[in-house]
Design a protein around this motif. Structure first.
Motif, PDB file in Angstrom:
ATOM      1  N   PHE A 246       0.843  -1.189   0.000  1.00  0.00           N
ATOM      2  CA  PHE A 246       0.000   0.000   0.000  1.00  0.00           C
ATOM      3  C   PHE A 246       0.882   1.244   0.000  1.00  0.00           C
ATOM      4  O   PHE A 246       1.952   1.260   0.619  1.00  0.00           O
ATOM      5  CB  PHE A 246      -0.918   0.006   1.230  1.00  0.00           C
ATOM      6  CG  PHE A 246      -2.007  -1.027   1.162  1.00  0.00           C
ATOM      7  CD1 PHE A 246      -3.248  -0.706   0.648  1.00  0.00           C
ATOM      8  CD2 PHE A 246      -1.783  -2.325   1.600  1.00  0.00           C
ATOM      9  CE1 PHE A 246      -4.255  -1.673   0.574  1.00  0.00           C
ATOM     10  CE2 PHE A 246      -2.772  -3.300   1.534  1.00  0.00           C
ATOM     11  CZ  PHE A 246      -4.019  -2.962   1.015  1.00  0.00           C
ATOM     12  N   SER A 250      -2.816   5.325   5.563  1.00  0.00           N
ATOM     13  CA  SER A 250      -4.231   5.717   5.582  1.00  0.00           C
ATOM     14  C   SER A 250      -5.023   4.947   4.521  1.00  0.00           C
ATOM     15  O   SER A 250      -6.168   4.549   4.748  1.00  0.00           O
ATOM     16  CB  SER A 250      -4.376   7.225   5.360  1.00  0.00           C
ATOM     17  OG  SER A 250      -3.831   7.605   4.108  1.00  0.00           O
ATOM     18  N   TYR A 251      -4.392   4.731   3.360  1.00  0.00           N
ATOM     19  CA  TYR A 251      -5.039   3.934   2.306  1.00  0.00           C
ATOM     20  C   TYR A 251      -5.246   2.503   2.806  1.00  0.00           C
ATOM     21  O   TYR A 251      -6.310   1.908   2.627  1.00  0.00           O
ATOM     22  CB  TYR A 251      -4.170   3.972   1.057  1.00  0.00           C
ATOM     23  CG  TYR A 251      -4.652   3.097  -0.093  1.00  0.00           C
ATOM     24  CD1 TYR A 251      -6.007   2.820  -0.287  1.00  0.00           C
ATOM     25  CD2 TYR A 251      -3.741   2.556  -0.998  1.00  0.00           C
ATOM     26  CE1 TYR A 251      -6.438   2.032  -1.346  1.00  0.00           C
ATOM     27  CE2 TYR A 251      -4.162   1.764  -2.059  1.00  0.00           C
ATOM     28  CZ  TYR A 251      -5.505   1.498  -2.219  1.00  0.00           C
ATOM     29  OH  TYR A 251      -5.931   0.711  -3.251  1.00  0.00           O
ATOM     30  N   ARG A 254      -8.147   2.409   5.302  1.00  0.00           N
ATOM     31  CA  ARG A 254      -9.463   2.465   4.646  1.00  0.00           C
ATOM     32  C   ARG A 254      -9.804   1.116   4.027  1.00  0.00           C
ATOM     33  O   ARG A 254     -10.952   0.646   4.110  1.00  0.00           O
ATOM     34  CB  ARG A 254      -9.463   3.555   3.576  1.00  0.00           C
ATOM     35  CG  ARG A 254      -9.411   4.965   4.131  1.00  0.00           C
ATOM     36  CD  ARG A 254      -9.788   5.998   3.074  1.00  0.00           C
ATOM     37  NE  ARG A 254      -8.919   5.962   1.907  1.00  0.00           N
ATOM     38  CZ  ARG A 254      -7.764   6.620   1.791  1.00  0.00           C
ATOM     39  NH1 ARG A 254      -7.336   7.367   2.815  1.00  0.00           N
ATOM     40  NH2 ARG A 254      -7.044   6.547   0.693  1.00  0.00           N
TER      41      ARG A 254
END
Length: 272
Positions: A246, A250-251, A254
């Motif tokens: 990733f 934060s991605y 989520r």
């Protein structure tokens, strides 16, 4: 001082490459809390209780009489025995790959599946032969021959419960490709290209046989690895995010909340 790393205990075969025990007499360590193996384990549940279940890679599966479950190396397994009856075969990676050519089992084991009457009779005969040899001369070549025959029966049983031969072979290859590439390849067209079919056709096959999509299969594999890392690893959420490909934490957060309903920080605390 940083907290000690918490790892999933890994069970190893000791001096033998093949072990045969029963659920009634097997060593309790075989089913002691959450663990994983560095070998293949075949469990035949000949008789279970009404509420018997096992957990495999964080998913619960309620059991029925005459189901078989095959656990591949690295899978997270947990079960509390309640008086179930059956057999446990522990097989080294080398022997298993020599006698079994079922690709999806080699890459990810199987969820519990039923034996029909004919399959049950054949497996019972082979288990009796294995048991007699294992407790007698224990000739490894003969045990491997019996095990290979056992795997042939298993393969037929799995095939009876799956889709057409060509689609089944594609699904098995897809599982292997996802296992190999899921961290860096997340687009359906990559897997379709590898299988030499269109993305539309591949998703049709997956939807009909698995009730899902290729994207969701990749996401579930990522989610599983994330849960493993969060549950038992020493890495931070940010470190896990980068390890799984990733672009930022934060991605990853989520993604994890979308597919699990929980924040990774809460999952890590809850499993600690």
């Amino acid at each position: 001082m940083p907290p000690p790393e918490k790892n999933i205990p890994t069970h190893h075969l000791t001096s033998e490459q093949f072990q045969l025990t029963t659920l009634e007499t097997g060593h309790p360590e075989n089913f002691n809390d959450v663990h994983r193996h560095n070998f293949f384990e075949i469990i035949w549940f000949s008789h279970v209780k009404e509420d018997s279940y096992l957990e495999l890679d964080f998913e619960s599966h309620y059991l029925k009489n005459n189901q078989i479950c095959i656990i591949a190396p690295g899978q997270v397994f947990n079960m509390k025995l309640k008086g179930e009856k059956g057999y446990v075969l522990a097989v080294s990676r080398e022997i298993f790959k020599e006698v079994c050519d079922i690709e999806m089992i080699l890459t990810g084991g199987t969820c519990p599946f039923l034996l029909d009457v004919q399959g049950r009779k054949a497996c019972s005969t082979l288990i009796s032969l294995m048991e007699e040899e294992y407790n007698g001369a224990s000739r490894i070549d003969l045990l491997k021959a019996y095990l290979q025959a056992f795997c042939i029966i298993i393969k037929e049983q799995i095939n009876l419960q799956n889709t057409s031969i060509n689609d089944r072979q594609r699904i098995q290859k897809l599982i292997g490709l996802i296992e190999e590439h899921y961290i860096i390849q997340r687009e359906t067209n990559f897997y379709a290209d590898q299988l030499k079919i269109s993305t539309h056709h591949l998703n049709d096959i997956v939807r009909l046989s698995r009730g899902t999509t290729v994207k969701k299969m990749i996401a579930q594999r990522l989610l599983l690895e994330a849960k493993r890392e969060l549950s038992f690893g020493a890495l931070t959420v940010k470190e896990i995010a980068f390890k799984l490909g990733f672009s930022d934490a934060s991605y990853f957060s989520r993604f994890f909340k979308k597919h699990s309903g929980r924040n990774p920080d809460n999952f890590k605390v809850g499993k600690a």
